[in-house]
Write a protein that holds these residues in place. Structure first.
Motif, PDB file in Angstrom:
ATOM      1  N   LEU A 169      -4.428  31.310  -4.014  1.00  0.00           N
ATOM      2  CA  LEU A 169      -4.807  30.225  -3.441  1.00  0.00           C
ATOM      3  C   LEU A 169      -4.365  30.647  -1.807  1.00  0.00           C
ATOM      4  O   LEU A 169      -3.791  31.255  -1.300  1.00  0.00           O
ATOM      5  N   GLY A 170      -5.282  29.711  -0.723  1.00  0.00           N
ATOM      6  CA  GLY A 170      -5.291  30.032   0.293  1.00  0.00           C
ATOM      7  C   GLY A 170      -5.548  28.767   1.152  1.00  0.00           C
ATOM      8  O   GLY A 170      -6.397  28.122   1.017  1.00  0.00           O
ATOM      9  N   ILE A 171      -5.249  28.679   2.511  1.00  0.00           N
ATOM     10  CA  ILE A 171      -5.755  27.678   3.234  1.00  0.00           C
ATOM     11  C   ILE A 171      -5.592  28.190   4.753  1.00  0.00           C
ATOM     12  O   ILE A 171      -4.648  28.964   5.083  1.00  0.00           O
ATOM     13  N   LYS A 172      -6.530  27.606   5.665  1.00  0.00           N
ATOM     14  CA  LYS A 172      -6.411  27.931   6.917  1.00  0.00           C
ATOM     15  C   LYS A 172      -6.838  26.740   7.592  1.00  0.00           C
ATOM     16  O   LYS A 172      -7.616  25.801   7.115  1.00  0.00           O
ATOM     17  N   LEU A 173      -6.019  26.673   8.803  1.00  0.00           N
ATOM     18  CA  LEU A 173      -6.146  25.127   9.606  1.00  0.00           C
ATOM     19  C   LEU A 173      -6.289  25.485  10.886  1.00  0.00           C
ATOM     20  O   LEU A 173      -5.664  26.438  11.471  1.00  0.00           O
ATOM     21  N   ASP A 174      -7.267  24.734  11.351  1.00  0.00           N
ATOM     22  CA  ASP A 174      -7.546  24.924  13.020  1.00  0.00           C
ATOM     23  C   ASP A 174      -7.368  23.585  13.446  1.00  0.00           C
ATOM     24  O   ASP A 174      -7.827  22.575  13.022  1.00  0.00           O
ATOM     25  N   ILE A 222       4.193  30.022  -8.517  1.00  0.00           N
ATOM     26  CA  ILE A 222       3.206  29.376  -9.022  1.00  0.00           C
ATOM     27  C   ILE A 222       3.668  28.918 -10.367  1.00  0.00           C
ATOM     28  O   ILE A 222       4.134  29.877 -11.460  1.00  0.00           O
ATOM     29  N   ASP A 223       3.563  27.566 -10.828  1.00  0.00           N
ATOM     30  CA  ASP A 223       3.462  27.113 -12.012  1.00  0.00           C
ATOM     31  C   ASP A 223       2.216  26.584 -12.596  1.00  0.00           C
ATOM     32  O   ASP A 223       1.546  26.035 -11.890  1.00  0.00           O
ATOM     33  N   GLY A 224       1.718  27.071 -13.905  1.00  0.00           N
ATOM     34  CA  GLY A 224       0.630  26.517 -14.429  1.00  0.00           C
ATOM     35  C   GLY A 224       0.545  26.333 -15.786  1.00  0.00           C
ATOM     36  O   GLY A 224       1.603  26.755 -16.630  1.00  0.00           O
ATOM     37  N   ASP A 225      -0.626  25.797 -16.111  1.00  0.00           N
ATOM     38  CA  ASP A 225      -0.806  25.654 -17.651  1.00  0.00           C
ATOM     39  C   ASP A 225      -2.332  25.881 -17.983  1.00  0.00           C
ATOM     40  O   ASP A 225      -2.927  25.485 -16.975  1.00  0.00           O
ATOM     41  N   ILE A 226      -2.424  26.713 -18.892  1.00  0.00           N
ATOM     42  CA  ILE A 226      -3.841  27.076 -19.348  1.00  0.00           C
ATOM     43  C   ILE A 226      -4.198  26.341 -20.844  1.00  0.00           C
ATOM     44  O   ILE A 226      -3.416  26.625 -21.645  1.00  0.00           O
ATOM     45  N   TYR A 227      -5.299  25.815 -20.783  1.00  0.00           N
ATOM     46  CA  TYR A 227      -5.998  25.172 -22.281  1.00  0.00           C
ATOM     47  C   TYR A 227      -7.122  25.884 -22.596  1.00  0.00           C
ATOM     48  O   TYR A 227      -8.113  26.038 -21.694  1.00  0.00           O
ATOM     49  N   ASP A 234       0.287  24.946  -9.750  1.00  0.00           N
ATOM     50  CA  ASP A 234       0.697  24.704  -8.539  1.00  0.00           C
ATOM     51  C   ASP A 234       1.455  25.667  -7.852  1.00  0.00           C
ATOM     52  O   ASP A 234       2.355  26.414  -8.550  1.00  0.00           O
ATOM     53  N   ALA A 235       1.366  25.722  -6.509  1.00  0.00           N
ATOM     54  CA  ALA A 235       2.044  26.875  -5.794  1.00  0.00           C
ATOM     55  C   ALA A 235       3.030  25.936  -4.766  1.00  0.00           C
ATOM     56  O   ALA A 235       2.679  25.193  -4.230  1.00  0.00           O
ATOM     57  N   ASP A 260      -6.973  22.774 -10.155  1.00  0.00           N
ATOM     58  CA  ASP A 260      -7.452  21.989 -11.341  1.00  0.00           C
ATOM     59  C   ASP A 260      -8.695  22.531 -11.550  1.00  0.00           C
ATOM     60  O   ASP A 260      -9.623  22.050 -11.166  1.00  0.00           O
ATOM     61  N   PHE A 261      -8.893  23.713 -12.249  1.00  0.00           N
ATOM     62  CA  PHE A 261      -9.907  24.289 -12.722  1.00  0.00           C
ATOM     63  C   PHE A 261     -10.694  23.976 -13.894  1.00  0.00           C
ATOM     64  O   PHE A 261      -9.869  24.242 -14.917  1.00  0.00           O
ATOM     65  N   LYS A 262     -11.802  23.570 -14.253  1.00  0.00           N
ATOM     66  CA  LYS A 262     -12.368  23.789 -15.504  1.00  0.00           C
ATOM     67  C   LYS A 262     -13.509  24.282 -15.644  1.00  0.00           C
ATOM     68  O   LYS A 262     -14.517  24.219 -14.925  1.00  0.00           O
TER      69      LYS A 262
END
Length: 130
Positions: free
Chosen positions: A14-19, A72-77, A105-106, A116-118
């Motif tokens: 996961l990543g984010i960049k802010l200008d 990172i906390d995650g659930d996979i179905y 969630d990170a 939230d990826f499907k």
């Protein structure tokens, strides 16, 4: 019908960049942050197979796991239902529907985010058995 146990390995990043842009003028500040983790976890679920005739087989699988690695906390179905048809001894066709959902969630000191990826769809395949 029976239990299903396995190991799934996902690489999550996961990543984010802010200008900063104020009133159409880019300011002097920028920030970026990344978090990544390899997530090995056992998959626990159930599988079902039925052969109504020599040429046909129906199957279904479901699975779930939850994991907490680093920050990172995650659930996979996971779910899959399909049919196989083998009109010849070693070759045939498969058609199945597969559904996978990843919720993660990170949470770090300077970064928090979620995924939230499907991934779902039909798959048609040709099979050759040795």
């Amino acid at each position: 019908m029976g239990p299903r146990v396995g190991l799934v390995w996902y690489r999550m990043e996961l990543g984010i960049k802010l200008d900063v842009d104020v009133g159409g003028n880019q300011g002097g500040g920028a920030a970026s942050s990344r978090v990544s983790a390899d997530v090995p976890a056992p998959m626990i679920g159930a599988g079902w197979r039925w052969t109504p005739s020599d040429d046909w087989r129906l199957s279904a699988d479901v699975g779930y796991f939850t994991v907490s690695v680093d920050d990172i906390d995650g659930d996979i179905y996971f779910g899959r239902a399909g049919v196989e048809w083998f009109p010849w001894e070693r070759t045939g066709f498969t058609l199945d529907y597969t559904y996978t959902r990843i919720e993660a969630d990170a949470d770090k000191d300077s970064f928090s985010g979620n995924v939230d990826f499907k991934d779902a769809g039909l798959r048609l395949g040709f099979v050759y058995r040795f």
